[in-house]
Scaffold this motif. Structure first.
Motif, PDB file in Angstrom:
ATOM      1  N   ARG A  32       0.809  -1.218   0.000  1.00 17.41           N
ATOM      2  CA  ARG A  32       0.000   0.000   0.000  1.00 17.41           C
ATOM      3  C   ARG A  32       0.845   1.272   0.000  1.00 17.41           C
ATOM      4  O   ARG A  32       0.313   2.374  -0.012  1.00 17.41           O
ATOM      5  N   ILE A  33       2.153   1.153   0.014  1.00 18.76           N
ATOM      6  CA  ILE A  33       3.022   2.328   0.042  1.00 18.76           C
ATOM      7  C   ILE A  33       2.737   3.299  -1.102  1.00 18.76           C
ATOM      8  O   ILE A  33       2.778   4.509  -0.888  1.00 18.76           O
ATOM      9  N   PRO A  34       2.409   2.839  -2.317  1.00 14.76           N
ATOM     10  CA  PRO A  34       2.097   3.806  -3.376  1.00 14.76           C
ATOM     11  C   PRO A  34       0.924   4.739  -3.039  1.00 14.76           C
ATOM     12  O   PRO A  34       0.846   5.841  -3.565  1.00 14.76           O
ATOM     13  N   ASP A  35       0.039   4.340  -2.139  1.00 11.86           N
ATOM     14  CA  ASP A  35      -1.088   5.184  -1.730  1.00 11.86           C
ATOM     15  C   ASP A  35      -0.682   6.259  -0.727  1.00 11.86           C
ATOM     16  O   ASP A  35      -1.379   7.262  -0.557  1.00 11.86           O
ATOM     17  N   ARG A  39      -1.882  10.770   0.663  1.00 12.82           N
ATOM     18  CA  ARG A  39      -2.709  10.979   1.842  1.00 12.82           C
ATOM     19  C   ARG A  39      -1.937  11.349   3.105  1.00 12.82           C
ATOM     20  O   ARG A  39      -2.502  11.902   4.038  1.00 12.82           O
ATOM     21  N   ALA A  40      -0.640  11.034   3.164  1.00 11.48           N
ATOM     22  CA  ALA A  40       0.143  11.318   4.373  1.00 11.48           C
ATOM     23  C   ALA A  40       0.314  12.818   4.559  1.00 11.48           C
ATOM     24  O   ALA A  40       0.625  13.546   3.624  1.00 11.48           O
ATOM     25  N   ARG A  41       0.121  13.269   5.789  1.00  7.48           N
ATOM     26  CA  ARG A  41       0.306  14.685   6.117  1.00  7.48           C
ATOM     27  C   ARG A  41       1.690  14.873   6.718  1.00  7.48           C
ATOM     28  O   ARG A  41       2.125  14.088   7.561  1.00  7.48           O
ATOM     29  N   LEU A  42       2.363  15.924   6.277  1.00  7.82           N
ATOM     30  CA  LEU A  42       3.725  16.186   6.727  1.00  7.82           C
ATOM     31  C   LEU A  42       3.807  16.333   8.248  1.00  7.82           C
ATOM     32  O   LEU A  42       4.731  15.802   8.872  1.00  7.82           O
TER      33      LEU A  42
END
Length: 55
Positions: A32-35, A39-42
């Motif tokens: 799932r790393i490509p997702d 979506r990840a917030r800094l």
């Protein structure tokens, strides 16, 4: 060769890093790393890394 079939939770409180978690409340698995970049917030990445360094 695929990733190992396990998952893990974040060292930070889950409510502090929700953008880094999948549907099950665990950190994203290898497949799932490509997702993650979409979506990840800094600020949540910073929280997680800081907690990991202090662990």
């Amino acid at each position: 060769m695929g990733a190992p079939p396990f998952s893990w939770g974040p060292p930070a409180d889950r409510d502090r890093v929700p953008s880094l978690l999948g549907e099950t409340g665990e950190l994203f698995t290898h497949d799932r790393i490509p997702d993650l970049p979409g979506r990840a917030r800094l600020d949540e990445i910073e929280v997680e890394v800081e907690v990991e360094f202090r662990a």
